[in-house]
Enzyme design. Sequence first.
Site, PDB file in Angstrom:
ATOM      1  N   LYS A  75       8.852   3.034  -0.973  1.00 20.35           N
ATOM      2  CA  LYS A  75       9.508   2.677   0.275  1.00 20.35           C
ATOM      3  C   LYS A  75      10.203   3.919   0.839  1.00 20.35           C
ATOM      4  O   LYS A  75      10.755   4.729   0.098  1.00 20.35           O
ATOM      5  CB  LYS A  75      10.530   1.553   0.053  1.00 20.35           C
ATOM      6  N   ASP A 112       5.676   3.461   2.945  1.00 23.56           N
ATOM      7  CA  ASP A 112       5.821   2.507   4.048  1.00 23.56           C
ATOM      8  C   ASP A 112       7.105   2.844   4.788  1.00 23.56           C
ATOM      9  O   ASP A 112       8.188   2.813   4.208  1.00 23.56           O
ATOM     10  CB  ASP A 112       5.879   1.085   3.495  1.00 23.56           C
ATOM     11  N   GLU A 120       2.172   3.812   5.876  1.00 19.28           N
ATOM     12  CA  GLU A 120       2.103   2.588   6.673  1.00 19.28           C
ATOM     13  C   GLU A 120       3.100   2.638   7.826  1.00 19.28           C
ATOM     14  O   GLU A 120       4.281   2.930   7.626  1.00 19.28           O
ATOM     15  CB  GLU A 120       2.435   1.372   5.796  1.00 19.28           C
ATOM     16  N   ASP A 162      -0.065  -2.020   9.503  1.00 18.06           N
ATOM     17  CA  ASP A 162       0.364  -3.121   8.651  1.00 18.06           C
ATOM     18  C   ASP A 162       0.891  -4.229   9.547  1.00 18.06           C
ATOM     19  O   ASP A 162       0.210  -5.214   9.823  1.00 18.06           O
ATOM     20  CB  ASP A 162       1.421  -2.619   7.680  1.00 18.06           C
ATOM     21  N   LYS A 220      -2.727  -8.441   5.524  1.00 18.25           N
ATOM     22  CA  LYS A 220      -1.819  -9.408   4.898  1.00 18.25           C
ATOM     23  C   LYS A 220      -2.222 -10.802   5.362  1.00 18.25           C
ATOM     24  O   LYS A 220      -2.197 -11.100   6.558  1.00 18.25           O
ATOM     25  CB  LYS A 220      -0.368  -9.121   5.291  1.00 18.25           C
TER      26      LYS A 220
END
Length: 330
Positions: A145, A169, A194, A215, A239
């Site tokens: 992250k 991300d 991302e 994403d 997703k």
Amino acid sequence: MKLLELHFYQFTPTFKHTIQTPKVTLKTRRTLFIGLIDDTGNEWFGECNVFETDWYYDETIETVKQTLSQWFETIKGNVFMSFAEAQDLVGDLESRPAARATVMMALYQMFHELPSFEVPMTITVNGDIQRRLVRLDYAARIKIKWNPHIVEQVKMLTAMYPDTPITTDANQMLCEQDLPLLRALARYQLTYIEEPFPTLIDYRCTKDLPPIAIDEQATDEATIMRAIQHYGVKVVIVKPFRVGGIDRAMTLIELLRNQGVTVVVGGMYECGLSRYFTALLSRYGDYAGDVTPANYYFEEDVVEQSGQLNQGKLYFEPPVINQHLLTCYS
């Protein structure tokens, strides 16, 4: 077959380690579950991946509950005999993909025999890299992250694990001032990043950056294809709850892979039921999906031992819900 009742449940596990993102801090994960009762008395469960607030997406637990309550009144008692007919039942949920995905998780189980299988593992690091290092040897992908130490962490991890894809991300939190950081990450062979920016930028401005993945913006086929054709996007995170469910995700994965686009299946701090389906889909991705071992995030889960680490891979069996952990939604 007919659906006679719709039940709403909640489960609120506590994170082992506080989740810190650029937008929110999470200590618990309040989760909505549904139970569809058919005319044989069976109850089929679905898990909703949205949150209490709209920090990540405009659908929330409360809006999904309202949407599905209204939807069920329109289809209650309708006869359907196949998965295709079950898909027709959710026609009114096209504009509410998270709600549709929750229902499709339950409907899919009615018509498909769920397999046991193994998948490679992704380890997600959320500012707790020192606690996670001991487990990274098993990772088929390491996802970090975004944080102020991202360059140093990527440099360290690519040196320690040169054959393991390293990704990050940024949750759309970066701007032009962050471009030097992204160029530094490209030098250390970051596999992809991302959603670095709030909006996609001209592909000519991204040539010296790490490959950019969509994403949050990977919401439907038209939007995804526009990002690929006009912005040079080379990686798509699929997703299921963002695209409307497992069936829509399968269709998109096949389409994108046929066009040479890199596909990764994404998750969302899921409990065991949803994590099973993320793992199921991740078998068709180009990199290990967002699938973590059992008890990675939570001490307690509604599906026991879901995703046991076995010689570097995660083993899944068809999920069985521990209904004693679910409480009626209030």
